[in-house]
Design a protein around this motif. Structure first.
Motif, short mmCIF file in Angstrom:
data_model
loop_
_atom_site.label_atom_id
_atom_site.label_comp_id
_atom_site.label_asym_id
_atom_site.label_seq_id
_atom_site.Cartn_x
_atom_site.Cartn_y
_atom_site.Cartn_z
N THR A 180 32.65 -18.68 19.16
CA THR A 180 33.38 -18.40 20.22
C THR A 180 32.90 -19.05 21.28
O THR A 180 31.76 -19.61 21.54
N SER A 181 33.88 -19.38 22.58
CA SER A 181 33.35 -20.12 23.64
C SER A 181 34.07 -19.64 24.89
O SER A 181 35.10 -18.84 24.89
N LEU A 182 33.58 -19.98 26.00
CA LEU A 182 33.96 -19.54 27.31
C LEU A 182 34.53 -20.91 27.96
O LEU A 182 33.81 -21.83 28.24
N MET A 183 35.56 -21.10 28.39
CA MET A 183 36.32 -21.98 29.06
C MET A 183 36.65 -21.63 30.50
O MET A 183 37.27 -20.77 30.88
N ILE A 184 35.90 -22.40 31.27
CA ILE A 184 36.24 -22.33 32.89
C ILE A 184 37.18 -23.57 33.28
O ILE A 184 36.58 -24.66 33.14
N VAL A 185 38.20 -23.21 34.04
CA VAL A 185 39.05 -24.35 34.34
C VAL A 185 39.04 -24.25 36.07
O VAL A 185 39.30 -23.32 36.52
N ASP A 186 38.93 -25.40 36.26
CA ASP A 186 38.89 -25.47 37.97
C ASP A 186 40.18 -26.59 38.14
O ASP A 186 40.44 -27.56 37.67
N ALA A 187 41.11 -25.74 39.05
CA ALA A 187 42.49 -26.63 39.30
C ALA A 187 42.61 -26.44 40.87
O ALA A 187 43.12 -25.42 41.40
N GLY A 188 41.97 -27.35 41.67
CA GLY A 188 42.11 -27.33 43.03
C GLY A 188 41.18 -25.99 43.57
O GLY A 188 40.08 -26.18 43.15
N ASP A 189 41.67 -25.06 44.46
CA ASP A 189 41.03 -23.98 44.93
C ASP A 189 41.05 -22.88 43.96
O ASP A 189 40.74 -21.86 44.18
N GLU A 220 39.53 -18.34 33.77
CA GLU A 220 38.16 -18.10 32.94
C GLU A 220 39.22 -17.87 31.59
O GLU A 220 40.17 -16.59 31.60
N VAL A 221 38.94 -18.51 30.44
CA VAL A 221 39.64 -18.26 29.08
C VAL A 221 38.60 -18.06 27.98
O VAL A 221 37.71 -18.99 27.79
N ARG A 222 38.47 -16.95 27.22
CA ARG A 222 37.67 -16.76 26.14
C ARG A 222 38.39 -17.24 24.91
O ARG A 222 39.45 -17.06 24.44
N ILE A 223 37.71 -18.06 24.10
CA ILE A 223 38.08 -18.81 22.96
C ILE A 223 37.52 -18.26 21.66
O ILE A 223 36.16 -18.21 21.79
#
Length: 382
Positions: free
Chosen positions: A348-357, A361-364
């Protein structure tokens, strides 16, 4: 790690900062671990042990390459509940282990608190200054700046400070007391069903002999998919009904792209689409953490079928991938492949995506039979 790298790096000491969602629900007391990166690309591990009391913060900070080559400092600070920012200033180093010719620096930081489910993060910027006159450097002179990334964790790489051990004991006493059955009134009868404190701050050589360390470039994101279909988003296709004219679907232009063979680990496993993210900025930063207890999960990451991260261990320090998108290269797929399941399956992993402002959060979750896919789609802002 080499002593030389430690000498020429940024402050051996380190700081930390806090921020709040609100004073009642958020408590920063505990252990925070991660890393800081200097503007020159040098990276050091961080561990912060914090004690929050009202609007004030106290505690200690560690900056280190290993647990035997590090620095420790005391610190103080305050936070603003409304802005969720905190200002933390290291007071002084209390123990340092570093090579000859190194100097200690004091750090001052501004961090932003963020929460993702049960995960908590502190991220921000730091500045620093020389703690004492040494090797041609004057006390108070600029010692460098950079970025900090921290995550709240249950265990320490060092000695757990007394204020944290006492709080843990008090919490256990409260839990045990609450779990005890309450006695009935006496008259009424009813049927019953060490380690020494260590100082912080890896050292740093004075400016003249300093050599810039090699900056590790993040995995490239210029990989392209097989095809991109470009549609006129203003066109609307109506359902054909009596008396209503049918509008033809928009024309599709296809741009041929580099043909990339599908790797066996993607071809041989089931690929589950976890989420599709539509973004309006050309550059997206993806950070991947272990989601929960650190149990030696390992993953490989493919961007548009090309390997960008190979057999990387998930931890409190993020694995980072940068993706570039535009109108002619608008769709990208990131595939997370489980190399193992760690001590606690699944992977399991936690993905944090920063797209501009914007932040997503996506849990994988991935296994040795199923890969996890996150799709990114670029949409030109109106």
């Amino acid at each position: 790690m080499s002593m030389l790298l430690f000498r020429r790096s940024l402050p051996a000491c380190f700081f930390f900062l806090l921020a709040f969602t609100n004073a009642e629900s958020q408590n920063l007391t505990g252990i925070w671990r991660g890393y800081f990166i200097s503007d020159g690309g040098e990276q050091y591990k961080f561990e912060l042990q914090l004690d929050q009391h009202g609007n004030n913060i106290s505690g200690v900070s560690y900056s280190y390459l290993t647990t035997v080559f590090y620095g420790k400092a005391t610190l103080t600070g305050s936070f603003n509940v409304t802005s969720q920012h905190a200002l933390v200033q290291e007071i002084k180093t209390v123990e340092v282990k570093m090579g000859p010719g190194s100097v200690a620096c004091i750090m001052k930081c501004n961090l932003q608190f963020a929460r993702s489910g049960r995960e908590e993060f502190l991220e921000g910027m730091f500045t620093s200054q020389y703690e004492n006159n040494s090797y041609g450097a004057k006390k108070g002179d600029n010692c460098g700046s950079g970025k900090v990334y921290l995550r709240k964790v249950p265990t320490s790489d060092f000695y757990v400070e007394p204020f944290l051990r006492q709080k843990s004991q008090q919490d256990n006493l409260v839990k045990n007391k609450d779990s005890q059955p309450k006695s009935n009134p006496p008259v009424v009868k009813k049927n019953i069903t060490t380690h020494k404190p260590i100082s912080s701050t890896p050292g740093k050589t004075p400016p003249p002999p300093v050599k810039k360390s090699t900056v590790v470039k993040k995995p490239g994101a210029t990989i392209k998919q097989n095809t991109v279909q470009k549609r006129d988003t203003d066109a609307i296709q109506k359902i054909e009904e009596p008396g209503i004219a049918k509008i033809e679907p928009p024309k599709i232009s296809t741009i041929k792209k580099e043909e990339v063979p599908t790797p066996y680990v993607i071809r041989s496993r089931e690929n589950n689409l976890v989420q599709t993210l539509t973004v309006t900025v050309p550059t997206v930063t993806v950070r991947i953490y272990d989601n929960g207890e650190i149990d030696d999960d390992s993953i490989s990451v493919y961007l548009d079928k090309k390997l960008v991260l190979s057999h990387k261990r998930l931890s409190t320090a993020p694995l980072t991938v940068t993706i570039h998108l535009d109108e002619t290269d608008a769709v990208h797929e990131l595939v997370m492949v489980a190399d193992n399941l760690g001590r606690i399956p699944p992977n399991t992993s936690l993905m944090i995506v920063d797209a501009g402002d914007k932040r997503y959060e996506v849990r994988i979750t991935s296994t040795e039979q199923k890969n996890a896919v996150v799709r990114f789609v670029y949409q030109k802002p109106e």
